[in-house]
Design a protein around this motif. Structure first.
Motif, PDB file in Angstrom:
ATOM      1  N   ALA A 193       0.848  -1.189   0.000  1.00 52.38           N
ATOM      2  CA  ALA A 193       0.000   0.000   0.000  1.00 52.38           C
ATOM      3  C   ALA A 193       0.881   1.236   0.000  1.00 52.38           C
ATOM      4  CB  ALA A 193      -0.922   0.002   1.220  1.00 52.38           C
ATOM      5  N   THR A 194       0.350   2.330  -0.568  1.00 49.40           N
ATOM      6  CA  THR A 194       1.102   3.584  -0.567  1.00 49.40           C
ATOM      7  C   THR A 194       1.375   4.020   0.870  1.00 49.40           C
ATOM      8  OG1 THR A 194       0.212   4.307  -2.699  1.00 49.40           O
ATOM      9  CG2 THR A 194       1.009   6.020  -1.196  1.00 49.40           C
ATOM     10  N   GLY A 195       2.614   4.404   1.112  1.00 45.82           N
ATOM     11  CA  GLY A 195       3.036   4.788   2.451  1.00 45.82           C
ATOM     12  C   GLY A 195       3.825   3.707   3.163  1.00 45.82           C
ATOM     13  N   ASP A 196       3.853   2.503   2.584  1.00 46.79           N
ATOM     14  CA  ASP A 196       4.627   1.413   3.201  1.00 46.79           C
ATOM     15  C   ASP A 196       6.119   1.747   3.218  1.00 46.79           C
ATOM     16  OD1 ASP A 196       2.391  -0.070   3.607  1.00 46.79           O
ATOM     17  OD2 ASP A 196       2.766  -1.535   2.017  1.00 46.79           O
ATOM     18  N   LYS A 197       6.769   1.400   4.322  1.00 54.20           N
ATOM     19  CA  LYS A 197       8.215   1.514   4.445  1.00 54.20           C
ATOM     20  C   LYS A 197       8.777   0.104   4.545  1.00 54.20           C
ATOM     21  CE  LYS A 197       7.727   5.828   7.075  1.00 54.20           C
ATOM     22  NZ  LYS A 197       7.965   6.493   8.382  1.00 54.20           N
ATOM     23  N   ILE A 198       9.705  -0.228   3.654  1.00 50.41           N
ATOM     24  CA  ILE A 198      10.286  -1.571   3.643  1.00 50.41           C
ATOM     25  C   ILE A 198      11.262  -1.697   4.813  1.00 50.41           C
ATOM     26  CG2 ILE A 198      11.564  -3.283   2.322  1.00 50.41           C
ATOM     27  CD1 ILE A 198       8.911  -2.593   1.053  1.00 50.41           C
ATOM     28  N   ILE A 199      10.959  -2.593   5.733  1.00 48.81           N
ATOM     29  CA  ILE A 199      11.825  -2.820   6.892  1.00 48.81           C
ATOM     30  C   ILE A 199      12.853  -3.909   6.594  1.00 48.81           C
ATOM     31  CG2 ILE A 199      11.911  -3.442   9.332  1.00 48.81           C
ATOM     32  CD1 ILE A 199      10.566  -0.738   8.676  1.00 48.81           C
ATOM     33  N   SER A 200      12.376  -5.009   6.016  1.00 44.92           N
ATOM     34  CA  SER A 200      13.283  -6.113   5.690  1.00 44.92           C
ATOM     35  C   SER A 200      12.650  -7.009   4.640  1.00 44.92           C
ATOM     36  CB  SER A 200      13.618  -6.933   6.949  1.00 44.92           C
ATOM     37  OG  SER A 200      12.452  -7.582   7.435  1.00 44.92           O
ATOM     38  N   ILE A 201      13.487  -7.805   3.978  1.00 46.90           N
ATOM     39  CA  ILE A 201      13.033  -8.813   3.016  1.00 46.90           C
ATOM     40  C   ILE A 201      13.712 -10.119   3.390  1.00 46.90           C
ATOM     41  CG2 ILE A 201      12.929  -9.489   0.585  1.00 46.90           C
ATOM     42  CD1 ILE A 201      13.166  -6.459  -0.060  1.00 46.90           C
ATOM     43  N   ASP A 202      12.902 -11.108   3.709  1.00 45.94           N
ATOM     44  CA  ASP A 202      13.417 -12.390   4.213  1.00 45.94           C
ATOM     45  C   ASP A 202      14.334 -12.178   5.411  1.00 45.94           C
ATOM     46  OD1 ASP A 202      11.983 -13.736   2.288  1.00 45.94           O
ATOM     47  OD2 ASP A 202      13.656 -13.929   0.900  1.00 45.94           O
ATOM     48  N   GLY A 203      13.974 -11.231   6.250  1.00 45.20           N
ATOM     49  CA  GLY A 203      14.700 -10.974   7.489  1.00 45.20           C
ATOM     50  C   GLY A 203      15.931 -10.105   7.344  1.00 45.20           C
TER      51      GLY A 203
END
Length: 486
Positions: free
Chosen positions: A208-218
Motif C-alpha cells: 500500500a502507498t506509504g509502506d516503508k520496507i523494513i526487511s526482506i526475508d529478514g
C-alpha cells in the motif's frame, strides 16, 4: 533510432568483454608455461583483418591475410594419403622446421595476435587443448611440456576457469566505477520518511502507498536501489504501515509482476505534486505557475506525485481538467498533455538526504550489485528451464544493442557492459560442452577419479556442444528479428 550509435556501443562492449575473457585464459596459460599460438579478438574464418607476431625480436604485421593450416595430410612412401579406420585422411601437425623463414608458422613458441572480421566472440588458442580451434588430429603426437594436456589437472582447471574469473572481476570493477564516477550518491532506504508509492501492480501483491520496507526475508537494506532485486528473489517482505509492522507474502507471482512492472511497482514518489518550474506554458494554457499543488486530474484525485506518474499516460494528446491549490484557493484549468502525457512542468522533489558513496563503499556495493545480477540471472535460467519463463525472452546481439540504446551515455554504457560481463561469466561456467564449464567438468572428473577422460570423448562432447551453441545462436538471432516486427 540511431543504429550507428547502438551498433558502435555493442561492438565496443563486446570487444571489451571478449578481450578480458580471453586475456584471463592467456595469462593463466602463460603462468603455467603453456604456449598460446593464437589470441584473437573476434573470429577470423578464412582470413583476418589484421594480425601481429613477434619474430626474431621484431614485430611483424599483416593485413587481410589468409589463414594457413596448422596440419597436413599424412602420406606414405609413394605420396598417397594414409586413411584412418573410417576411411578419412589422417592428419599430423606441420613440420615447422621445413617451412620458409618468413612463414609465421615456423615460430609456434610466439603468440599470433589478431582481429577477426566476425564479431561474435573471440578465442585464445591454447596448445594441446581440444576446443573449437583444435581437434584430436592436432594432438596425435606425444604430449609436450609446453602443452595444456601435459600439465596437471589442477593447473588445467585454473586455465579453463580463468576467463570466467576475470569476467566476474571486471564486472565488479565496472559496477564500482559506475557507482563512484557516475552515481556518486544514493537514496538511503531509511531516508524515504513518507514511505513508498504503491502502483496497482504492487497493490495486487499486498503493498500500500506509504509502506516503508523494513526487511526482506529478514534482511534489511541500506540503499533503496537494493529493494527491487531483493523483492524479485524474496519470499516475505516486512513493512511498516501506519506505525505497525506487517508481513507480505511475495511468492512466485512477484517475479512475473516485477518483470513487467519493474519501474511501476514501488517508487519513492509519495510526496505532493508541487510545481517547481514551468518549461512549456502552452500545454497548461499559461495558467500554472511555480508553487501550485496539483490535486486533481479529471475525475482522479492526485494524492501524491506517484498518482500522476501512474495515470498521466492515459491522457496523452488529450485535453484534461486540472485541479490545483494556490495559496488557500482551489482552482481549475484545462490543459492538453503532449504525446508522452506530459504537462510541461517540473515537480519539486523532496529532500531525501542523499548519502555519498565512499571509495570503499563503491567496491562493496559494486560487489553487491554484481552478485544481485548474478542471482537474478540464475533465477531467470531456473524459470526458463522449468517453463515459467518463455524462451522468447532470450536476446541476442540485436536485443543487446537495443539495451545499450541509441544515445551514448558513458555511465549507462559501463553499467550494461559490467552487467554483460557478469552474465558472460555465468553463462560460460554452465556445464555445456564447448563452454568453459564443459571443459571444467571433464577436468573435475579427472581430479575426483584420478583418470583422464579420453580425447575422443572430449572431442565428441565438444562437437555436440558446438552444435547446441550454434542452434542457440540461430534461435536468439531469429528471436531478435521477430521482436523488431512486434
Amino acid at each position: 533510432m540511431n543504429i550507428v550509435i547502438m551498433t558502435a556501443q555493442l561492438l565496443l562492449g563486446l570487444a571489451i568483454l571478449v578481450f578480458v575473457h580471453e586475456t584471463g585464459h592467456f595469462v593463466a596459460a602463460r603462468i603455467f608455461k603453456v604456449r598460446v599460438p593464437k589470441f584473437y579478438l573476434f573470429f577470423n574464418p578464412k582470413f583476418s583483418i589484421v594480425k601481429f607476431k613477434r619474430i626474431k625480436g621484431k614485430w611483424q604485421v599483416k593485413f587481410f591475410s589468409a589463414n594457413l593450416p596448422d596440419t597436413e595430410v599424412v602420406t606414405n612412401a609413394d605420396g598417397s594419403p594414409v586413411l584412418d579406420a573410417k576411411g578419412k585422411n589422417k592428419y599430423k601437425m606441420i613440420d615447422t622446421q621445413s617451412l620458409d623463414d618468413d612463414d609465421w608458422r615456423k615460430y609456434p613458441e610466439n603468440t599470433e595476435y589478431g582481429i577477426g572480421w566476425l564479431p561474435l566472440g573471440g578465442y585464445c588458442q591454447i596448445a594441446g587443448m581440444i576446443d573449437e580451434t583444435q581437434t584430436v588430429e592436432n594432438l596425435s603426437s606425444e604430449p609436450q611440456p609446453w602443452e595444456f594436456r601435459f600439465k596437471p589437472a589442477w593447473q588445467r582447471l585454473i586455465i579453463v576457469l580463468a576467463g570466467v574469473i576475470v569476467n566476474m572481476i571486471v564486472g565488479v570493477l565496472l559496477f564500482a566505477m559506475v557507482i563512484r564516477c557516475y552515481e556518486k550518491q544514493y537514496i538511503p532506504n531509511a531516508g524515504i520518511t513518507e514511505g513508498l508509492y504503491a502502483f496497482e501492480s504492487a497493490k495486487n501483491i499486498g503493498f500500500a502507498t506509504g509502506d516503508k520496507i523494513i526487511s526482506i526475508d529478514g534482511k534489511s537494506y541500506e540503499r533503496y536501489s537494493d529493494i527491487k532485486p531483493a523483492l524479485i528473489l524474496g519470499n516475505m517482505a516486512q513493512v511498516e504501515r501506519d506505525g505497525k509492522l506487517m508481513d507480505i507474502v511475495l511468492g512466485d507471482r512477484i517475479y512475473d509482476t516485477m518483470k513487467v512492472h519493474m519501474n511501476t511497482f514501488l517508487e519513492p514518489m509519495n510526496f505532493p505534486f508541487v510545481i517547481d518550474s514551468v518549461v512549456n506554458p502552452d500545454l497548461a494554457s499559461g495558467k500554472l505557475q511555480k508553487g501550485d499543488k496539483l490535486i486533481g486530474l479529471n475525475d482522479r484525485q492526485l494524492e501524491c506525485y506517484g498518482t500522476w506518474q501512474e495515470f498521466h499516460l492515459d491522457y496523452a494528446n488529450q485535453p484534461v481538467t486540472l485541479t490545483y491549490l494556490r495559496d488557500n484557493d482551489t482552482l481549475t484549468t484545462t490543459a492538453v498533455l503532449d504525446s508522452n502525457g506530459l504537462l510541461g512542468v517540473f515537480c519539486t522533489m523532496p529532500d531525501f538526504k542523499m548519502a555519498t558513496y565512499s571509495i570503499g563503499q563503491s567496491f562493496v556495493y559494486g560487489w553487491k550489485d554484481a552478485m544481485n545480477n548474478l542471482r537474478l540471472n540464475i533465477s531467470g535460467l531456473g524459470k526458463l528451464l522449468s517453463g515459467q519463463e518463455k524462451a522468447s525472452s532470450l536476446s541476442g546481439p540485436i536485443g543487446i544493442a537495443q539495451i545499450y540504446g541509441n544515445v551514448w551515455n558513458w555511465g549507462r554504457f559501463w553499467y550494461i557492459t559490467g552487467l554483460l560481463s557478469v552474465i558472460l561469466a555465468f553463462m560460460n561456467v554452465l556445464p555445456i560442452p564447448g563452454l568453459d564449464g564443459g571443459h571444467a567438468i571433464f577436468t573435475l572428473i579427472e581430479l575426483l577419479t584420478g583418470r583422464k577422460v579420453s580425447d575422443n570423448v572430449i572431442q565428441a562432447a565438444q562437437t555436440v556442444g558446438m552444435i547446441i551453441l550454434l542452434l542457440l545462436m540461430i534461435f536468439v538471432f531469429g528471436n531478435d528479428i521477430l521482436k523488431l516486427f512486434h
